[in-house]
Write a protein that holds these residues in place. Structure first.
Motif, PDB file in Angstrom:
ATOM      1  N   UNK A   5     -66.679 -27.383 -56.216  1.00 43.55           N
ATOM      2  CA  UNK A   5     -67.738 -26.698 -55.375  1.00 43.55           C
ATOM      3  C   UNK A   5     -67.954 -25.323 -55.929  1.00 43.55           C
ATOM      4  N   UNK A   6     -66.933 -24.460 -56.187  1.00 44.70           N
ATOM      5  CA  UNK A   6     -66.772 -23.125 -56.571  1.00 44.70           C
ATOM      6  C   UNK A   6     -67.630 -23.146 -58.046  1.00 44.70           C
ATOM      7  N   UNK A   7     -67.263 -23.957 -59.048  1.00 47.04           N
ATOM      8  CA  UNK A   7     -68.112 -24.219 -60.116  1.00 47.04           C
ATOM      9  C   UNK A   7     -69.485 -24.198 -59.938  1.00 47.04           C
ATOM     10  N   UNK A   8     -69.862 -25.210 -59.137  1.00 42.75           N
ATOM     11  CA  UNK A   8     -71.326 -25.307 -58.761  1.00 42.75           C
ATOM     12  C   UNK A   8     -71.814 -24.131 -58.508  1.00 42.75           C
ATOM     13  N   UNK A   9     -71.279 -23.383 -57.473  1.00 44.24           N
ATOM     14  CA  UNK A   9     -71.727 -22.152 -56.849  1.00 44.24           C
ATOM     15  C   UNK A   9     -72.206 -21.116 -57.989  1.00 44.24           C
ATOM     16  N   UNK A  10     -70.858 -21.104 -58.959  1.00 42.04           N
ATOM     17  CA  UNK A  10     -71.148 -20.124 -59.997  1.00 42.04           C
ATOM     18  C   UNK A  10     -72.250 -20.489 -60.884  1.00 42.04           C
ATOM     19  N   UNK A  11     -72.222 -21.650 -61.306  1.00 38.81           N
ATOM     20  CA  UNK A  11     -73.298 -22.067 -62.101  1.00 38.81           C
ATOM     21  C   UNK A  11     -74.874 -21.709 -61.531  1.00 38.81           C
ATOM     22  N   UNK A  12     -74.958 -22.049 -60.165  1.00 36.58           N
ATOM     23  CA  UNK A  12     -76.308 -21.728 -59.733  1.00 36.58           C
ATOM     24  C   UNK A  12     -76.465 -20.033 -59.737  1.00 36.58           C
ATOM     25  N   UNK A  13     -75.361 -19.376 -59.490  1.00 40.64           N
ATOM     26  CA  UNK A  13     -75.616 -17.826 -59.417  1.00 40.64           C
ATOM     27  C   UNK A  13     -76.010 -17.628 -60.635  1.00 40.64           C
ATOM     28  N   UNK A  14     -75.390 -18.017 -61.849  1.00 36.24           N
ATOM     29  CA  UNK A  14     -75.445 -17.672 -63.149  1.00 36.24           C
ATOM     30  C   UNK A  14     -77.043 -17.960 -63.649  1.00 36.24           C
ATOM     31  N   UNK A  15     -77.362 -19.375 -63.198  1.00 40.60           N
ATOM     32  CA  UNK A  15     -78.773 -19.704 -63.657  1.00 40.60           C
ATOM     33  C   UNK A  15     -79.847 -18.856 -62.993  1.00 40.60           C
ATOM     34  N   UNK A  16     -79.611 -18.608 -61.709  1.00 33.34           N
ATOM     35  CA  UNK A  16     -80.509 -17.707 -61.149  1.00 33.34           C
ATOM     36  C   UNK A  16     -80.756 -16.247 -61.441  1.00 33.34           C
ATOM     37  N   UNK A  17     -79.584 -15.790 -61.676  1.00 33.01           N
ATOM     38  CA  UNK A  17     -79.480 -14.437 -62.322  1.00 33.01           C
ATOM     39  C   UNK A  17     -80.219 -14.419 -63.711  1.00 33.01           C
ATOM     40  N   UNK A  18     -79.920 -15.454 -64.420  1.00 33.61           N
ATOM     41  CA  UNK A  18     -80.484 -15.440 -65.761  1.00 33.61           C
ATOM     42  C   UNK A  18     -81.964 -15.528 -65.778  1.00 33.61           C
ATOM     43  N   UNK A  19     -82.553 -16.259 -64.757  1.00 35.19           N
ATOM     44  CA  UNK A  19     -83.887 -16.270 -64.677  1.00 35.19           C
ATOM     45  C   UNK A  19     -84.749 -15.013 -64.120  1.00 35.19           C
ATOM     46  N   UNK A  20     -84.042 -13.956 -63.905  1.00 39.51           N
ATOM     47  CA  UNK A  20     -84.306 -12.767 -63.523  1.00 39.51           C
ATOM     48  C   UNK A  20     -83.988 -11.753 -64.449  1.00 39.51           C
ATOM     49  N   UNK A  21     -83.490 -12.150 -65.546  1.00 34.39           N
ATOM     50  CA  UNK A  21     -83.128 -11.124 -66.615  1.00 34.39           C
ATOM     51  C   UNK A  21     -81.668 -10.535 -66.569  1.00 34.39           C
ATOM     52  N   UNK A  22     -80.847 -11.272 -65.746  1.00 32.94           N
ATOM     53  CA  UNK A  22     -79.282 -10.702 -65.753  1.00 32.94           C
ATOM     54  C   UNK A  22     -78.437 -11.715 -66.086  1.00 32.94           C
ATOM     55  N   UNK A  23     -77.299 -11.241 -66.502  1.00 34.09           N
ATOM     56  CA  UNK A  23     -76.146 -12.294 -66.773  1.00 34.09           C
ATOM     57  C   UNK A  23     -75.078 -11.983 -65.585  1.00 34.09           C
ATOM     58  N   UNK A  24     -74.595 -12.929 -65.109  1.00 33.40           N
ATOM     59  CA  UNK A  24     -73.670 -12.903 -64.174  1.00 33.40           C
ATOM     60  C   UNK A  24     -72.017 -12.828 -64.956  1.00 33.40           C
TER      61      UNK A  24
END
Length: 87
Positions: A5-24
């Motif tokens: 679950x933690x990995x899934x949350x991290x991947x979702x946050x990473x993907x969403x931030x990337x779409x906005x031009x940021x890296x997690x």
């Protein structure tokens, strides 16, 4: 909360931030708090500083992604910031 679950949350946050031009850079879950706190550290792709406006820009898309994913069933507080000066 399981590791998957933690990995899934991290991947979702990473993907969403990337779409906005940021890296997690980092994600911390404080599950012992009520409500749970999710702390994210981000920076613009290619480096640079993160402003308060950048954090606000990311808040709704990441929060919406978490809510739509159903990964988090309990209330949570989302905190978005930049890495410290040592980064």
């Amino acid at each position: 909360m399981s590791n998957s679950q933690i990995i899934d949350i991290q991947e979702l946050a990473k993907r969403t931030a990337s779409e906005k031009g940021f890296e997690l850079i980092a994600l911390e879950l404080h599950t012992h708090l009520n409500p749970m706190t999710i702390q994210l550290q981000v920076r613009p792709k290619g480096g640079g500083d993160v402003s308060i406006d950048d954090c606000a820009l990311l808040n709704d898309p990441i929060s919406d992604a978490f809510d739509q994913s159903k990964l988090l069933i309990n209330p949570y507080v989302l905190e978005i910031s930049s890495p410290g000066i040592n980064e």
